[in-house]
Design a protein around this motif. Structure first.
Motif, PDB file in Angstrom:
ATOM      1  N   SER A  45      57.413  59.047  92.543  1.00  0.00           N
ATOM      2  CA  SER A  45      57.191  60.691  92.169  1.00  0.00           C
ATOM      3  C   SER A  45      57.020  60.846  90.711  1.00  0.00           C
ATOM      4  N   LEU A  46      57.740  59.833  90.136  1.00  0.00           N
ATOM      5  CA  LEU A  46      57.852  60.031  88.422  1.00  0.00           C
ATOM      6  C   LEU A  46      56.689  59.256  87.874  1.00  0.00           C
ATOM      7  N   MET A  47      56.293  58.281  88.224  1.00  0.00           N
ATOM      8  CA  MET A  47      55.030  57.462  87.859  1.00  0.00           C
ATOM      9  C   MET A  47      53.995  56.965  88.885  1.00  0.00           C
ATOM     10  N   PRO A  48      53.127  57.671  89.361  1.00  0.00           N
ATOM     11  CA  PRO A  48      52.287  57.799  90.524  1.00  0.00           C
ATOM     12  C   PRO A  48      50.997  56.954  89.879  1.00  0.00           C
ATOM     13  N   LEU A  49      50.720  56.990  88.862  1.00  0.00           N
ATOM     14  CA  LEU A  49      49.356  56.340  88.401  1.00  0.00           C
ATOM     15  C   LEU A  49      49.675  54.651  88.222  1.00  0.00           C
ATOM     16  N   GLY A  50      48.760  54.045  88.613  1.00  0.00           N
ATOM     17  CA  GLY A  50      48.800  52.640  88.591  1.00  0.00           C
ATOM     18  C   GLY A  50      49.671  52.052  89.700  1.00  0.00           C
ATOM     19  N   THR A  51      49.902  52.794  90.647  1.00  0.00           N
ATOM     20  CA  THR A  51      50.457  52.330  91.973  1.00  0.00           C
ATOM     21  C   THR A  51      49.259  52.775  93.115  1.00  0.00           C
ATOM     22  N   GLU A  52      49.460  51.953  94.175  1.00  0.00           N
ATOM     23  CA  GLU A  52      48.614  52.346  95.642  1.00  0.00           C
ATOM     24  C   GLU A  52      49.504  52.303  96.481  1.00  0.00           C
ATOM     25  N   THR A  82      42.968  67.518  84.534  1.00  0.00           N
ATOM     26  CA  THR A  82      43.997  66.894  85.195  1.00  0.00           C
ATOM     27  C   THR A  82      43.774  66.417  86.599  1.00  0.00           C
ATOM     28  N   ILE A  83      42.415  66.218  87.005  1.00  0.00           N
ATOM     29  CA  ILE A  83      42.050  65.898  88.198  1.00  0.00           C
ATOM     30  C   ILE A  83      42.419  64.457  88.775  1.00  0.00           C
ATOM     31  N   PRO A  84      42.488  63.358  87.710  1.00  0.00           N
ATOM     32  CA  PRO A  84      43.264  62.100  88.226  1.00  0.00           C
ATOM     33  C   PRO A  84      44.606  62.589  88.660  1.00  0.00           C
ATOM     34  N   PHE A  85      45.278  63.284  88.048  1.00  0.00           N
ATOM     35  CA  PHE A  85      46.759  63.832  88.648  1.00  0.00           C
ATOM     36  C   PHE A  85      46.818  64.185  89.962  1.00  0.00           C
ATOM     37  N   GLY A  86      45.736  65.047  90.324  1.00  0.00           N
ATOM     38  CA  GLY A  86      45.614  65.613  91.411  1.00  0.00           C
ATOM     39  C   GLY A  86      45.161  64.726  92.593  1.00  0.00           C
ATOM     40  N   VAL A  87      44.320  63.481  92.320  1.00  0.00           N
ATOM     41  CA  VAL A  87      44.183  62.468  93.226  1.00  0.00           C
ATOM     42  C   VAL A  87      45.377  61.622  93.430  1.00  0.00           C
ATOM     43  N   ALA A  88      46.258  61.441  92.541  1.00  0.00           N
ATOM     44  CA  ALA A  88      47.520  60.689  92.784  1.00  0.00           C
ATOM     45  C   ALA A  88      48.311  61.262  93.520  1.00  0.00           C
ATOM     46  N   ALA A 116      45.585  48.435  86.706  1.00  0.00           N
ATOM     47  CA  ALA A 116      46.314  49.627  85.856  1.00  0.00           C
ATOM     48  C   ALA A 116      46.533  49.139  84.398  1.00  0.00           C
ATOM     49  N   GLY A 117      46.315  50.032  83.492  1.00  0.00           N
ATOM     50  CA  GLY A 117      46.516  49.508  82.115  1.00  0.00           C
ATOM     51  C   GLY A 117      47.185  50.599  81.505  1.00  0.00           C
ATOM     52  N   VAL A 118      46.901  50.725  79.870  1.00  0.00           N
ATOM     53  CA  VAL A 118      47.434  51.678  79.170  1.00  0.00           C
ATOM     54  C   VAL A 118      47.052  53.231  79.592  1.00  0.00           C
ATOM     55  N   GLY A 119      45.901  53.455  80.112  1.00  0.00           N
ATOM     56  CA  GLY A 119      45.683  54.727  80.611  1.00  0.00           C
ATOM     57  C   GLY A 119      46.797  55.271  81.669  1.00  0.00           C
ATOM     58  N   SER A 120      47.110  54.558  82.647  1.00  0.00           N
ATOM     59  CA  SER A 120      47.952  54.813  83.560  1.00  0.00           C
ATOM     60  C   SER A 120      49.339  55.239  83.071  1.00  0.00           C
ATOM     61  N   MET A 121      49.764  54.351  81.931  1.00  0.00           N
ATOM     62  CA  MET A 121      50.881  54.552  81.272  1.00  0.00           C
ATOM     63  C   MET A 121      51.286  55.727  80.674  1.00  0.00           C
ATOM     64  N   ILE A 122      50.228  56.212  79.787  1.00  0.00           N
ATOM     65  CA  ILE A 122      50.034  57.491  79.210  1.00  0.00           C
ATOM     66  C   ILE A 122      50.024  58.527  80.205  1.00  0.00           C
ATOM     67  N   GLY A 123      49.046  58.392  81.172  1.00  0.00           N
ATOM     68  CA  GLY A 123      49.207  59.374  82.208  1.00  0.00           C
ATOM     69  C   GLY A 123      50.456  59.644  82.841  1.00  0.00           C
TER      70      GLY A 123
END
Length: 140
Positions: free
Chosen positions: A115-122, A37-43, A65-72
């Motif tokens: 806070s609910l969907m951090p992946l795929g944003t900056e 879950t390191i990508p979650f830690g970075v986010a 950002a793609g499907v991986g971000s949505m699944i994450g």
């Protein structure tokens, strides 16, 4: 940075920013311990900085950002996102009680979606977000 943003950020840190950043740091540490879950830690670290100093910055979707971000993001909501969203909601309620706390309450509510969907944003400065084309800020 504009002087108004500096004053707002200092007051934000005093009233609730520090504790919200600590919540994101705890989520990051737990994510780093569980190696997958390191990508979650970075986010989560990125959001800790945003929760600590939000005025003058905003979030934009990453064009790559793609499907991986949505699944994450689905996994993130289940594991940590809803706890952090509840933290933002709970800390916004007492802020709305005082006149000076209303902008901070709105800033707290504004952070719930990220806070609910951090992946795929900056996180970018508001000036950079205003200059960027519709697809998001460009990194040269």
């Amino acid at each position: 940075m504009k002087p108004v943003n500096l004053v707002l950020n200092i007051l934000w840190v005093v009233f609730c920013g520090f504790w919200m950043a600590v919540g994101y740091l705890v989520a990051a540490l737990i994510s780093f311990v569980l190696i997958i879950t390191i990508p979650f830690g970075v986010a989560s670290l990125r959001l800790a900085g945003y929760a600590l100093w939000p005025f003058g910055r905003t979030t934009v979707p990453k064009p790559t950002a793609g499907v991986g971000s949505m699944i994450g993001n689905v996994v993130w909501v289940i594991v940590a996102g809803w706890w952090l969203a509840i933290g933002h909601l709970v800390t916004s309620i007492p802020l709305f009680i005082s006149i000076i706390g209303i902008p901070f309450g709105w800033a707290n509510l504004k952070m719930i979606p990220i806070s609910l969907m951090p992946l795929g944003t900056e996180v970018v400065s508001t000036e950079e977000a205003e200059r960027a084309p519709a697809g998001g800020p460009q990194r040269w």
